[in-house]
Structure formats: structure tokens, C-alpha cells
Design an enzyme around this catalytic site. Structure first.
Site, mmCIF file in Angstrom:
data_model
loop_
_atom_site.group_PDB
_atom_site.id
_atom_site.type_symbol
_atom_site.label_atom_id
_atom_site.label_comp_id
_atom_site.label_asym_id
_atom_site.label_seq_id
_atom_site.Cartn_x
_atom_site.Cartn_y
_atom_site.Cartn_z
ATOM 1 C CG ASN A 70 -1.319 -1.046 -7.783
ATOM 2 O OD1 ASN A 70 -0.869 -0.536 -8.797
ATOM 3 N ND2 ASN A 70 -0.556 -1.638 -6.891
ATOM 4 C CG ASP A 71 -3.501 -3.641 -11.458
ATOM 5 O OD1 ASP A 71 -2.319 -3.257 -11.527
ATOM 6 O OD2 ASP A 71 -3.831 -4.791 -11.122
#
Length: 468
Positions: free
Chosen positions: A394-395
């Protein structure tokens, strides 16, 4: 001890130290890590044998009994603990290393008190340092284990005036240490210092979020090395000092690398209570978050995109680890390669919950080492990549890190998957990453979402690719 035996012991220590250094060097590459670990283990075996010959051991049967018990537990753990639980395992081992160092210091103080001679100040200082570092490592590592295992909330745990209270407790430890140096026979103060050390370890890790666990695990590993070095000074054993210093130094270097990979200082990681997580979820053919729309596809469409691509880069993340999908991912890569697709893996330094987490999981699935690419090596290749397949990351793939100065991840080096011609993201839903921000990648025109558990989705992709 005769001169011949003394010289032999010192030469054995020298060989052991050399094996430690060579082994540490080999641990820098996945291709040589196994040999490096073996060399370091041989070095430790030689060091233990030399130490048993050098020191006046009162009870060999007790020592060998302890080795046997520890070996049994080690073998059981090696077979029973899943590779996805390695971060928890590393956390426990760090904690036990800190506990061992603290116990050595406690035993040495007990011995010095029994002699009833004035205890040298330098010996007391090393004992106090060993108890402090060992206690922090013990309880801090076990709290990290609890967070990783889900026994304690992975979110930062904070309370009012947390940092002033921590400094007050640390100040009380320093004051108590001064009293103990003046009165070494006051065991109440000593046990109080031991309790404070353990309390500091808990307060140290509680405010750190689960997404920062790679940094915490690395730092605690460094602490365990420093505790061992301190214990080496307590018992005046050069081999323990050398090995502890190597572990401590390498842990600190790795911690700095991790912080650089997140574009954050170590102080920010330890004291900022970073990350809130959370978020909404979406599924189906199309989803919306606020005024933004995401496009989703099914596994049949995904298989066609992957199977007819010339090049695919797989980006594994924590979602792959949680779903234990590494073997399915390897099978998918094999199927794609059988159809002439070039497959590579992009590894972000802080993907997962411990340093090298993705490398460990992919190694367990027998993914060839040459297919693993570090971030700085793979990023220039995304422009020529047909499909980037993001599995549970994700990040570390959020383009906002490049341009959104208001984002908490601004400036963090990322895997630039948005530059690929197409991107497929496998996720359970539209939950935010650890930083608590929406991922711009999910709303990119070139991005397609494949909703579901990573293992289930990848297995379906394998079946669909076989039918192409």
C-alpha cells in the site's frame, strides 16, 4: 592454565571473530545468506567451546543440559513456526538475548557480593548498563511480539504526558544507579533498577505503530547486541564483546537504512506515534471513495492481461504475508514464464513487518534470487513494464510520496509502479495504508483493482492463466 592451552583459546577466539565478520558480510546478499549464517554459527560454536575450556566451570552437566533443552526448543520452533511468523520469532529471540545478558549481570553482582570485597565502580557501571539494555530489550521485544501477533493493538498506544513520564522514569533510573554505586549491597535498589528497565522497554514500544515494526525489530536486534557486549565487559570475555558489538553496529546500520527508506528520522519513528490505519472498503466492478472512482476487474481479465504481457513485475507486500500467498505467487510466475513472460519481483526495504520480510517469504517459495530486485534497481524499469502486479502493498507504492507535500509519507522512496503501462492491485478492500492516507495509485486510470484474499485471488489467476 598452561601457555599452550591459553594460546589455543586465543587463536580459537580469533578464528571465531573472523567467521562472524565473514558471515555478516555474506548476510548482505540473499544468494549467500545461508552460507553466512552457517559460518557465523560455526564461529559461535568455536567460541563456546573455547570459553568452556578457559573458564573454571563448576557444573558441566548443567551447562550441557541447558544446551540440550535449548536445542530441542530451537528444532521444534524451526519446524513449527510458519515463515509468515518470522517477525514474531525474531522479536522473541531478541528478547531472550536481552534477558540472557541481564541475567549474566545479575549473577555477576551476586558473585561479587558473596566475595564481600569492595566492588569496583567500573564493574558496577557495566552491570547497571547490562541490566538496563537487557531489560529494555526483553520487554520491548515481547511487546513487539504481542503487536505483531495481534495480542496487542498494532496502532500506537499513547497517553497524556507520555514522553515527560518516560524521561521521569529514566531519571529515576539514573538516580537509583548513583545510589547503588554508593551502596552496592542495597539489593532493593538493584531490583528496583531492574524493574524500571523492564518498564522502560514496555513504554518504548507501545507508542510505535505496527507499520514501523521493521525499524523496531532492527533496533531491538541492535539492543540485544549491545546488551551482549555489556555482558562481555561484565564477565571480561572478549568474544562476547566482539560478537555483541558486531550485532549492535549492524543493527544500528540496518535501522538507519530502514528510516532512510521511509524518509523519516529514528526519533520520528520512536516518538511520533505515526499512523492510524483504518479506512473504508469497496468491492465489485466499480467502487467510489469520496468523489474518486476505482476500476476493478475479475480474475479472468487479470489473467489475460498478465498472460499476454511481455514483462510483469510482481510487488509483494504485507497482504501477501498475511494470506501466506508466496507459494501461489511463485506458481503464477512459473505459469507466466512458461508462456514467455519475463517476471521480476520488486522489493521495498520496509515491505512487511521485519527487515527482509519479503525476501524471506519468497526464498521459502524457492523464488530464484536473480529475479529479486531492490527498489533502486527496479524503479528505472517500470517504464518498460507491461503489467505491475501489486499484492497487498500500500504505502510503499503510493505516488503521493513524490509530489504531495501535505502527505505524511511525502519524500518516502517508493516503488514507482504507476509508471508501468498497466497496474493490477490485489487487495481485500479499499482500506488505507498504515500512514492513514488514501493511495492515489488505486484511482489511477491505468490501475485495475482485484478484490479478495491474496492467496485465493492468485490461485484463481493461476487457473485462468493455465487455460489461456
Amino acid at each position: 592454565m598452561n601457555d599452550f592451552l591459553s594460546t589455543g583459546i586465543e587463536l580459537t577466539y580469533l578464528i571465531a571473530a573472523s567467521l562472524f565478520i565473514i558471515g555478516l558480510k555474506k548476510l548482505g546478499s540473499p544468494a549467500t545468506a545461508r552460507n553466512g549464517n552457517l559460518l557465523a554459527a560455526i564461529g559461535m560454536f568455536l567460541a563456546v567451546i573455547a570459553t568452556l575450556l578457559e573458564k573454571e566451570v563448576l557444573n558441566y552437566s548443567m551447562i550441557f543440559g541447558g544446551i540440550a533443552i535449548g536445542s530441542v526448543f530451537g528444532v521444534i520452533a524451526a519446524y513449527k513456526v510458519e515463515m509468515t511468523a518470522m517477525p514474531q520469532m525474531v522479536g522473541i529471540l531478541n528478547g531472550l538475548g536481552g534477558a540472557a545478558s541481564a541475567l549474566v549481570a545479575i549473577g555477576e553482582l551476586w558473585r561479587l557480593l558473596a566475595i564481600d570485597n569492595p566492588i569496583p565502580v567500573d564493574a558496577l557501571v557495566t552491570i547497571i548498563l547490562s541490566v538496563l539494555i537487557g531489560g529494555i530489550t526483553l520487554t520491548g521485544s515481547f511487546v513487539a511480539f504481542a503487536k505483531l501477533q495481534g495480542l496487542v493493538s498494532g496502532s500506537p498506544v499513547t497517553f497524556p504526558f507520555q514522553q515527560p513520564i518516560n524521561f521521569l522514569i529514566l531519571g529515576s533510573f539514573l538516580v537509583g544507579s548513583g545510589y547503588l554505586i554508593l551502596d552496592p549491597h542495597n539489593l532493593n535498589i538493584f531490583w528496583g533498577l531492574t524493574a524500571i528497565s523492564c518498564l522502560l522497554g514496555v513504554l518504548f514500544v507501545l507508542p510505535i505503530g505496527g507499520g514501523d515494526m521493521p525499524v523496531v525489530i532492527s533496533l531491538l536486534n541492535s539492543y540485544s547486541g549491545l546488551a551482549a557486549a555489556a555482558a562481555g565487559f561484565v564477565v571480561m570475555n572478549n568474544m562476547l564483546i566482539i560478537s555483541g558489538a558486531l550485532v549492535g553496529a549492524s543493527g544500528i546500520i540496518l535501522t538507519q537504512i530502514m528510516c532512510k527508506a521511509m524518509n523519516r528520522s529514528i526519533g520520528n519513528v520512536l516518538f511520533a506515534a505515526f499512523g492510524s490505519g483504518g479506512g473504508s472498503s469497496a468491492g465489485g466492478a466499480t467502487g467510489t471513495v469520496g468523489d474518486q472512482t476505482v476500476k476493478s476487474i475479475d480474475t479472468e481479465e487479470g489473467a489475460m492481461m498478465l498472460g499476454y504481457a511481455r514483462s510483469v513485475v510482481i510487488v509483494p507486500g504485507y497482504g501477501m504475508a498475511v494470506a501466506q500467498a508466496q507459494h501461489a505467487v511463485r506458481e503464477l510466475a512459473d505459469q507466466l514464464e512458461s508462456k514467455g513472460v519475463e517476471v521480476k519481483y520488486a522489493i521495498h526495504p520496509v515491505a512487511g513487518r521485519m527487515p527482509g520480510h519479503m525476501n524471506v517469504l519468497l526464498a521459502e517459495a524457492n523464488v530464484p534470487y536473480p529475479q529479486l530486485y531492490d527498489m533502486e534497481d527496479i524503479n528505472p524499469q517500470f517504464d518498460q513494464t507491461d503489467v505491475a502486479l501489486v499484492i497487498g502493498a500500500n504505502d510503499v507504492v503510493n505516488p503521493a510520496a513524490r509530489h504531495d507535500a501535505g502527505s505524511p509519507i511525502y519524500g518516502m522512496p517508493i516503488l514507482e509502479v504507476d509508471k508501468a503501462k498497466h497496474t493490477i492491485v490485489i487487495k481485500r478492500g479499499m482500506s488505507k495504508g498504515f500512514a492513514g492516507v488514501e493511495n492515489e495509485l488505486f484511482f489511477n486510470d491505468k490501475t485495475m483493482m482485484l478484490f479478495g484474499s491474496a492467496k485465493d485471488v492468485v490461485n484463481q489467476l493461476v487457473s485462468e492463466v493455465k487455460q489461456l
